[in-house]
Each structure stands twice: as C-alpha cells, then as structure tokens.
Scaffold this motif. Structure first.
Motif, short mmCIF file in Angstrom:
data_model
loop_
_atom_site.label_atom_id
_atom_site.label_comp_id
_atom_site.label_asym_id
_atom_site.label_seq_id
_atom_site.Cartn_x
_atom_site.Cartn_y
_atom_site.Cartn_z
N TYR A 136 0.76 -1.30 -0.02
CA TYR A 136 0.06 -0.23 0.01
C TYR A 136 0.75 1.12 -0.05
O TYR A 136 0.64 2.40 -0.60
CB TYR A 136 -0.89 0.03 1.43
N ASP A 140 0.91 4.05 -3.18
CA ASP A 140 0.51 5.50 -2.83
C ASP A 140 1.84 6.27 -3.15
O ASP A 140 1.81 7.27 -3.90
CB ASP A 140 0.39 5.57 -1.50
N LYS A 144 3.05 9.38 -6.15
CA LYS A 144 3.31 10.79 -5.93
C LYS A 144 4.83 11.06 -6.70
O LYS A 144 5.22 12.27 -6.72
CB LYS A 144 3.60 10.59 -4.51
N LEU A 178 -7.63 1.95 1.11
CA LEU A 178 -7.27 3.07 0.01
C LEU A 178 -7.97 4.45 0.32
O LEU A 178 -7.58 5.46 0.03
CB LEU A 178 -7.85 2.50 -1.33
N LEU A 181 -5.90 6.17 3.05
CA LEU A 181 -4.72 6.61 2.62
C LEU A 181 -5.01 7.93 1.69
O LEU A 181 -4.27 9.16 1.66
CB LEU A 181 -3.95 5.74 1.56
N TYR A 182 -6.07 7.93 1.11
CA TYR A 182 -6.52 9.09 0.17
C TYR A 182 -6.80 10.50 1.23
O TYR A 182 -6.60 11.47 1.24
CB TYR A 182 -7.62 8.53 -0.62
N ASP A 185 -4.16 12.76 3.20
CA ASP A 185 -3.42 13.72 2.40
C ASP A 185 -3.94 15.00 2.73
O ASP A 185 -3.49 16.04 2.51
CB ASP A 185 -3.68 13.40 0.83
N ASN A 237 -2.44 -3.87 -5.74
CA ASN A 237 -1.19 -2.77 -5.58
C ASN A 237 -0.26 -2.58 -6.85
O ASN A 237 -0.05 -1.50 -7.22
CB ASN A 237 -0.62 -2.57 -4.22
#
Length: 578
Positions: A136, A140, A144, A178, A181-182, A185, A237
């Motif tokens: 994960y 992510d 980035k 998910l 984690l979103y 931010d 992933n």
C-alpha cells in the motif's frame, strides 16, 4: 417557502459547508498544521532542490501525525540534464537496506556501478523505502513520485503484507485502506485524527528490533483463504502502479522477494510449547551431527502433517545432512507455516510469477526479476541462506551486489546498452565488493552493522525462538575504530545516530583532517540532505586555513538547515551574516 426557494437555500447551505471546509483546509496548510504527505519537499532558499520529507512515513502509520521520523537520505535537483536517467527504489526494509544504512543497499550500488563505467547516460537512483512498509505504501508513493520525472521505477516488496503498515493485521478491506490513505493527504482529516485521539502504537523508533517487537501482536497460521486475500491485495497494488506508469511509458522493475530458507528457523511454530522436548532433542541431534539420532527423528516426523514449523525445519536440516533431494521442500514449508510471517509466503511469490506470465503483454513496461529463481540458476539453491542474507529476509552485502547485477542487466536491456559493457560492470561490482571505497564505506559502518545485528539477535523475536538463529557478526582485525578503545567507548556510550558526529569531531580534535574528510564524504554519501555534513566540512577547511572553501560549506549548511538557530549563530560568529 416555495420549492424554488427551498432548492436555492439548500444549494447555498451545501455551498457554504463546502466553502467552510475548503477555507479550513487552506488555513491548516498555510499554518503548516500536521504533516506534508509528499515523499520529497523543496529545500527553502536552494531553488529547484528537493530533500526527503522526514515525516512522510507518518502517513502510513494509522493515527500518526508526527510520531515517526526518517533521515535526510536525499538531495537532488528537479532539473534533469539531457543525459540523466532518474529512478526510485520503493519498498520495505530490504529495499531500504537494513541493517546497513540505506545508501549501502542495491539501489545506490547500482547507481555507483553504472556511473563508473563509460556510458552516454548518467544515473540517479534514489531510495524511498522504509521498514515495515507494505505494498500500500508502494502504491501510494509510486504515484507521488511521477512529479519528479522518473525514467524507471524499482519495486522490492512483498515481505510486509501481514505485519507491515496496512497489511492484513490492520484488516482485510482493500477499499477501506485506500480511502484512509486518500483522506490522510488532507489536513482536515489529520486534524480529526489528532482531536479524536485515535489509538497510536508506541512512538516508532529507528530500529527494526523495535518494529518487529511492536508489530508482532498477532499470529497467522497458514490459511489458504487469508493468504489468498493477502496475495490478491498485493497484486492489485502492484498492478495499479504498472497501469499508472504504463500510461506515461515508464518502465517498472519488479523484484519477486526472496528469503533465507536454509539457515533461518521459523520464529513461532504452532504448539511450540507442546513440542518443545521433541524440538530440543531433534535440534541437539542435528547440532551434534549424530546420524543415528537424526535418522530416527526424521523417520518419526518426516511425513507427519500435524507437526509444527520448527519440526518441519529440522526435517529440512536433516535431509540436507542425509543428502536427500527433498530438503528444500521442507524449508519452504517451514517458512510458510511460521506463525510470524515476516517472510513472504510462497502463495504470494507464485501469484506474482503467474501475474507476470499472464500480463507481460498487457504491461510491456513490466520488467520482472524472480530473485529466488535467479539465485537458484546463478549461485545454487544453498545460497538461500546466510550466504546472501543477514537474517530472515534482509540481504547482506553479497546479496545486494548480486541483486544490483540483476537490475543492471534489466537496465542494459531497457536502454540498449552494449553487451560488451557487462565486463566493465562486473569489474566495478567486484571492486565495490572488495574494498568498498567507491561507496564510501568506512570502519564506522562496519561497526554500526555489528552493533545493529548484535542488538537484533539478542532481542525478541530472535531471542525467543525455539531453534536459535545462528549467524556470525564479525569485525575485521584492522578496524581502526574498534582498536581505538577510547573512541569505541564514546560510540557505544551513545546512540547509533550520534556515531558519525563522534568520529568526525574526534578526528578534527586530533588534527586528523584527511581522515575527517573521509568520514564527511561517507556521511554525505549516506545523508546528502543533512546540513551537519556541510558544517563539518566547513570546520575542517577552516582548520586547514582554506577559508573560502570553509565559508562556502557553512553557507550550504545554513541553507539545508532551514536557516535554524544553530547555523544562524555559526554564520554570525564567522561574520558571514549580520
């Protein structure tokens, strides 16, 4: 109120709520609340340069805002010259380089080897890997990294899908992870986490010993249904990264993880307490190489499906001693039966192999390395042992060199580099393997490795194993620091992260400026974004009367420090600022 007015009121109401949250998010960002969830951040007053975001890893620890901190392993310009190829290594502690410092792992070895042979391109390979990070984190982070214009990506992942951050220990739902984690931010979500006081683990320390002890909360029996969920989420992933990078025509080198099978016993077997006398007797027979007893134990337990992982492991050792062909099967089975699956289970490895075979046409940007298979083919099955590993899964220096060679082969193929350059690569890798001067490896690094491994082996879960893990940690006889008892005592009386400082200051105080510069070169290689490196270089040049050079490095230290109070005071004392 008629329906039209109600509709307008409702729209205005919703709009005002959205506006409020947008305004709150802006305020939180402007006031630098919480953490920046980007892997690299701009260096203030050094235009176009980025350094590692020390608090980035907090994004991947549930509830954490600024508890965990990493080191400044990177400093690079956002601008790329025409002949520069930039890459990033993403993964967990093996990719990070544990138990060595990060820039002594396969990523930086690959960069140094390629940049020391005659090629039209120069290479820049950055390590953005951390202990306990699962796929994960890879998913992510890989997205980035696109803003930094990578030419290719290297992924080494798969060992942390049970205990790692967002591994199966934190729940089965792929979607929930998910979403979390979103949301993290956003500063508003971080504020909510802080206010709500979401339960946090103990503050993360910078050693794998602490992480392993902290993470080992649950035990996982081999379970086809659970193992399939783990494997499926891992593949999802990895595929997301491949799909994202395929759109931009960026190659991804994916390494199927390997483990120490032959020398590494399981951490925990089912019913260890029940079987402890059998395990102890069997182990003693193996250690004594008492063939009669070994055969007796083997004949009793070789085909018993109810055994625990430790007995299965001893069956493997016995098969090796008795020269039976089936020994590797026992070692693989013992790894998969380990109730503490810090090593990737075979189910995940096989699914990644199948994914590659079935999708290599769909994802032409996928460049696959089956590390276990390559070890079989090039060195032999017995190299899945202490020959290439420090412990259960972390590559030793030989292992990192070998993997570097495999990655370089992929790079040669990707960029059409002439095959006759392979000989040059092998020569450089042999040179690195020999005296390690090209990677600025010092006596201190050897000592830090010894200290790290000694601590690892003496603490849980290693010290609690039913079958002790046996690996030698040695320091060479000509290690100057080890033979300097005064300096050695200073190092061991302080934490490891103070070691470079202690050695450099000791050398400067004793007017050993050449040796001090060797250590600042090493520190710069390991932590190029750390302002202290440049401060110490400035000190050395000041001592040798080279003030122009000294002032230049003091100013660089000032900028990289974020103009902190320490460096501001230094510059004022040197009359380099008012």
């Amino acid at each position: 109120m008629d329906n039209k007015k109600k509709t307008v009121f409702f729209i205005l109401y919703i709009f005002s709520i959205i506006t409020f949250f947008i305004f709150l998010e802006i305020i939180l960002r402007v006031t630098n609340y919480g953490i920046i969830t980007e892997p690299y951040i701009k260096v203030k007053d050094k235009e176009g340069y980025f350094t590692e975001n020390s608090y980035y890893i907090n994004k991947f620890h549930v509830g954490f805002i600024n508890e965990a901190e990493s080191e400044s392993r990177d400093l690079f310009s956002s601008k790329k010259s025409e002949n520069l190829l930039r890459a990033f290594v993403v993964g967990g502690s093996t990719a990070q380089g544990f138990p060595e410092l990060s820039n002594y792992s396969f990523g930086k070895i690959t960069e140094v080897a390629l940049n020391n042979i005659d090629l039209k391109n120069k290479f820049e390979i950055h390590n953005i890997s951390y202990s306990a990070m699962s796929s994960y984190f890879v998913r992510d982070t890989a997205k980035k990294l696109l803003k930094f214009k990578p030419d290719f990506l290297v992924i080494y992942s798969g060992h942390n899908e049970y205990y790692g951050t967002f591994g199966i220990q934190s729940g089965k739902s792929h979607l929930k992870k998910l979403i979390y984690l979103y949301l993290k931010d956003f500063k508003i979500f971080q504020l909510i986490l802080n206010i709500s006081g979401v339960e946090k683990a103990n503050k993360i320390k910078k050693t794998n010993k602490s992480l392993m002890e902290t993470l080992l909360r649950n035990k996982f029996e081999k379970n086809d249904e659970l193992d399939s969920i783990v494997s499926e989420n891992f593949i999802k992933n990895i595929e997301y990264v491949l799909k994202t990078y395929k759109r931009r025509n960026i190659p991804v080198i994916i390494i199927n993880p390997a483990s120490n099978l032959i020398d590494m016993p399981p951490f925990i077997g089912k019913d260890d307490e029940l079987y402890k006398d059998i395990i102890r007797g069997y182990y003693e027979a193996v250690m004594d190489k008492n063939i009669k007893k070994i055969e007796s134990y083997y004949n009793l337990y070789a085909n018993d499906d109810k055994q625990n992982a430790n007995i299965v492991f001893l069956n493997g050792v016995s098969s090796l001693i008795l020269k039976y062909d089936s020994y590797i099967d026992y070692f693989v089975k013992a790894k998969d039966m380990d109730l503490a699956p810090f090593r990737a289970r075979t189910n995940l490895q096989n699914n990644l192999r199948d994914f590659y075979k079935n999708n290599k046409t769909k994802y032409p940007n996928m460049n696959y390395i089956d590390l276990e298979g390559e070890i079989y083919d090039h060195i032999g099955i017995n190299a899945l042992s202490n020959l290439l590993f420090y412990d259960q899964l972390h590559l030793n220096f030989n292992g990192n060199i070998f993997l570097s060679y495999l990655i370089i082969a992929k790079i040669f193929n990707l960029y059409g580099i002439e095959e006759n350059k392979y000989a040059d690569v092998i020569r450089i890798l042999d040179e690195i393997k020999g005296d390690r001067k090209l990677i600025k490896y010092t006596d201190l690094n050897e000592l830090l490795l010894y200290r790290s491994l000694s601590s690892l082996y003496k603490n849980p879960p290693f010290k609690d194993m039913s079958i002790p893990y046996r690996n030698m940690v040695n320091i060479s006889e000509n290690n100057k620091i080890y033979n300097d008892k005064e300096l050695l005592k200073k190092i061991f009386d302080n934490s490891s992260n103070m070691s470079y400082t202690i050695v450099i200051e000791y050398l400067i105080d004793n007017n050993m400026y050449k040796e001090a510069l060797d250590y600042t070169d090493s520190l710069k290689f390991v932590y190029p974004g750390f302002y202290g490196v440049y401060y110490y270089i400035g000190q050395i040049y000041e001592k040798t009367g080279e003030m122009e050079k000294a002032n230049s490095f003091y100013k660089e230290a000032y900028v990289l420090s974020g103009k902190n109070k320490i460096m501001t005071s230094v510059l004022k004392s040197k009359k380099l600022m008012k």
